[in-house]
Design an enzyme around this catalytic site. Structure first.
Site, PDB file in Angstrom:
ATOM      1  CB  SER A  71      -9.135  -0.037  -0.455  1.00 31.76           C
ATOM      2  OG  SER A  71      -8.570   0.256  -2.105  1.00 31.76           O
ATOM      3  CG  HIS A 124      -5.674   3.275   0.538  1.00 28.25           C
ATOM      4  ND1 HIS A 124      -5.221   2.119   0.778  1.00 28.25           N
ATOM      5  CD2 HIS A 124      -6.876   3.216  -0.406  1.00 28.25           C
ATOM      6  CE1 HIS A 124      -5.891   1.458  -0.039  1.00 28.25           C
ATOM      7  NE2 HIS A 124      -6.839   2.092  -0.169  1.00 28.25           N
ATOM      8  CG  ASP A 147      -2.333   0.787   0.950  1.00 24.82           C
ATOM      9  OD1 ASP A 147      -2.152   1.532   0.836  1.00 24.82           O
ATOM     10  OD2 ASP A 147      -3.485  -0.397   1.302  1.00 24.82           O
TER      11      ASP A 147
END
Length: 778
Positions: free
Chosen positions: A559, A226, A153
């Site tokens: 996600s 994220h 990520d």
């Protein structure tokens, strides 16, 4: 054998594949681009000391003299060398050099660089991992977990309390990795929770130029947020009092709070490049991870041309479970990514928690929406504010109705609540546009694409998101009343929402056109309004104009659903260390449920009608049941290879998966549907004379040694289904028994039919979804 959608749809498939990936192109003779080159490690000539020397020799033998456009020497051409899950290199080459390279001894496949994009507290309770009294069915194992989860990520924010290592034991002995250092990230940032960290940027820099280290951390530190969010969802430590500006207040913890985390930073401002991703997968397997969580995707390509699929195959061979997000392309059909059968593909669903907000019209009518707004600027509940809709037709959004930057007239919107249509630009950015133009609030209206699904956002001005029906009602009110007015109210957090779960409208859908015989997605998991840890340098809206900072943020996307499954897989691996990746997937799929908390079939948020296996796969994950599934459908590496053989791949295409020279097609499968997958998907070909299909399955007993099961099959309009035998009688643990399912066409259907096959006894229900497809006649 039919592998795709049939000859009549071959043109569509080819076109889709052509546009599914964003690949780097190059001038044939001068400009170089990055290519991933798979090389047969066993083909190394004896005269070379090691593979690195051999790879370098291969590249030197095909490279042209440096040009003025690219003056790099041969020694700079190779940017990565792969050794574990994948064998080969990533190198800068022009197209002429690639053509020469493909003729070289030992070269198995060449993949162009691909750009992937990110698919962007209460969930442990909602998933049944703990009850209302705070006790957990896995509490005796969590603190001793030796399971390591690698998260590919944007990195990690190590100071987050979600990564506290208090009371965690020593780092697992099988960990062989490293804690890489860089800007604002030192060795002390790794601990017994974050046991290592790595960065991969050579592919990104080769395509985009050097990373500006003043604007971006060239280290494992996460600037985007994220990666921190997904890592905490997988295995974050318990944090009491977690919240986003008071919303979702409670204890936040990951699915496997005792597992270890290793961030592999592969995503940067300009995207996530396949050469970096491949290097991260390769390194993670060598480092000793047990689970890989990958919340990103880049379209669909044939199995042998998908570098991530090839690398994931290698990781699977090493026993690593891989969970990937399905994508946010819903509700459009055929919008899935990461569809390889050895990858667990995860769609998104809602939880029973909401953040209600109200639009109170001047007529007195009260309409419900959602919001995470909490700021200094508020609207009085005792006052009405004029509303304006900058669009001319509610069914045809325009740049101004979408509130795109520079489209609003400040004279028209100043002091008013502005209705903005959802789409094109980020939801929170529309609010910033309204705010900059002088608006006092925003009503964010769904369009037909989103239907009634509501996603909450941390807006920068008072704003409420409403469904399509409500949005149309408000627009109609504005169009007929020149003095239309409203005010906005925010009601905090509400739990116990019914119905839930619901399949998210944005969650990508099947069918899996690469192989209709393989149902995708595999499962759905919570992916809407998920609270988890956040970076310390970016506001919760992710807009550069957002000055707010918070330890936690609420995000939505597949996600977010992917790391839920990754964490549950870590828990299953801790309890069943001998289980293969396929066994873990089987447990998740066969115990998944397909009814919501009102005992009705799961619904599709985009339509409000029951969802199908093309939307929810096998169903919604049920971790407590997956712990003890009774039976599992196991699959080994050779089985997956046989599946590819049955798909009709040529010997040269199969070499991408034949990492060892002795892996050959043994013709075990009559058709691809014979893969021992937990879902059963017969595909009748275009030839109408074929009216009978038989598929075979083998189940392994992981329940009590003496277990007896009987079968139940749902009825179908178009086919008669026969199972032989109809009972399975086990006498020992790990015993394998086989059965066959015969489908006899009664009347060919123009659309797929959905149903299920369930092996059951007094303790277990082992459910397999069935999808029957009749391809249209030629």
């Amino acid at each position: 054998m039919v592998a795709f959608l049939g000859k009549r749809l071959l043109l569509f498939v080819s076109s889709y594949l052509a546009f599914g990936f964003l690949t780097c192109t190059c001038n044939k003779t001068s400009t170089t681009a990055t290519y991933i080159v798979q090389i047969d490690k066993w083909a190394k000539p004896a005269l070379f000391v090691d593979h690195v020397q051999w790879y370098s020799s291969i590249v030197k033998s095909v490279t042209s003299k440096p040009s003025k456009v690219d003056d790099s020497g041969d020694e700079d051409r190779i940017i990565y060398t792969y050794h574990t899950a994948f064998h080969g290199i990533a190198a800068r080459l022009n197209q002429e050099e690639v053509e020469r390279l493909q003729e070289k001894h030992g070269v198995m496949a060449v993949f162009p660089e691909t750009v992937y994009q990110l698919h962007t507290t209460r969930s442990p309770l909602f998933l049944g991992l703990e009850n209302r009294y705070g006790t957990s069915v896995w509490s005796d194992r969590l603190s001793q977990s030796d399971v390591i989860v690698g998260v590919l990520d944007t990195g990690i924010w190590p100071e987050s309390p979600s990564f506290n290592d208090t009371e965690m034991g020593p780092v697992p002995g099988h960990w062989k990795g490293n804690c890489e250092i860089g800007r604002a990230f030192g060795r002390h940032h790794c601990n017994r929770k974050i046991i290592g960290a790595r960065v991969f940027y050579r592919g990104y820099e080769a395509a985009s130029g050097k990373i500006n280290e003043r604007d971006e951390y060239k280290s494992p530190r996460d600037q985007d947020g994220h990666g921190t969010h997904t890592a905490a969802t997988v295995a974050g430590s318990a944090v009491h009092g977690a919240n986003l500006f008071g919303y979702a207040y409670g204890t936040a913890q990951g699915m496997a709070p005792g597992a270890r985390i290793v961030p592999y930073k592969v995503c940067w401002t300009g995207g996530c490049f396949s050469s970096d991703i491949l290097s991260a997968v390769d390194q993670a397997v060598a480092d000793g991870v047990n689970v890989l969580s990958i919340s990103l995707g880049g379209g669909v390509a044939s199995y042998y041309r998908d570098s991530l699929a090839v690398a994931a195959f290698g990781a699977m061979e090493k026993g690593v479970f891989i969970s990937c997000s399905a994508g946010n392309g819903g509700p459009d059909p055929v919008s899935l990514t990461n569809v390889s059968p050895w990858i667990t593909t995860v769609g998104a669903s809602t939880m029973d928690r909401d953040f209600p907000a109200i639009v109170k019209l001047g007529t007195g009518e009260i309409l419900t929406g959602t919001s995470l707004y909490r700021g200094r600027r508020t609207l009085s509940t005792q006052k009405q504010y004029p509303i304006i809709y900058p669009g001319s037709n509610s069914s045809s959004p325009t740049p101004s109705s979408l509130c795109l930057e520079g489209t609003l007239d400040s004279h028209a919107v100043a002091g008013k609540i502005v209705i903005c249509d959802r789409g094109i630009s980020p939801r929170v950015q529309k609010g910033q546009v309204v705010k900059d133009a002088g608006g006092v609030g925003m009503i964010l209206s769904n369009t037909a694409v989103n239907g009634e699904e509501l996603v909450a956002d941390s807006h920068l001005l008072p704003a409420v998101a409403v469904g399509e029906t409500t949005g149309k009602l408000i627009k109609h009110y504005v169009s007929r009343d020149r003095k239309a007015s409203a005010t906005l109210l925010f009601l905090g957090t509400k739990v116990g929402i019914k119905p839930s779960p619901v399949v998210a409208a944005f969650s990508s859908r099947g069918p899996n056109f690469l192989s209709l015989e393989i149902l995708k997605p595999d499962v759905v998991a919570p992916g809407v309004n998920i609270l988890a840890a956040w970076t310390g340098v970016t506001g919760p809206s992710s807009l550069p104009t957002d000055p707010r900072r918070t330890w936690f943020n609420i995000l939505s996307g597949t996600s977010m659903s992917c790391p839920h499954v990754s964490g549950i897989a870590a828990l299953l691996k801790a309890r069943h260390p001998d289980w293969s990746p396929a066994a873990i997937k089987s447990a998740l799929m066969t115990t998944a449920y397909v009814h919501d908390n009102t005992f009705h079939p799961l619904k599709d948020a985009s339509t409000g009608v029951p969802s199908t296996p093309y939307d929810h796969g096998a169903g919604h994950i049920n971790p407590s049941k997956a712990l003890d599934p009774g039976l599992i459908y196991d699959i080994g590496a050779q089985d997956y290879f046989e599946f590819l053989c049955a798909q009709g791949l040529t010997p040269s295409q199969l070499t991408a998966f034949a990492k060892f020279s002795n892996r050959k097609c043994l013709q075990h499968f009559a058709n691809p549907g014979d893969l021992n997958y937990p879902a059963i998907s017969p595909v009748f070909p275009e030839n109408t004379k074929v009216s009978v299909l038989t598929l075979r399955r083998t189940v392994t007993n992981v329940g009590p040694p003496n277990s007896n099961y009987h079968v139940a099959v749902s009825p179908f309009r178009g086919a008669l289904v026969e199972v032989d035998p109809r009972t399975l009688n086990f006498t020992r643990l790990h015993q394998k028994l086989s059965y066959k399912v015969t489908f006899k066409t009664k009347s060919r259907q123009t659309a797929p039919e959905f149903g299920h096959l369930t092996w059951k006894n007094t303790e277990h229900k082992v459910r397999s979804p069935i999808v029957i497809t009749w391809l249209p006649p030629l």
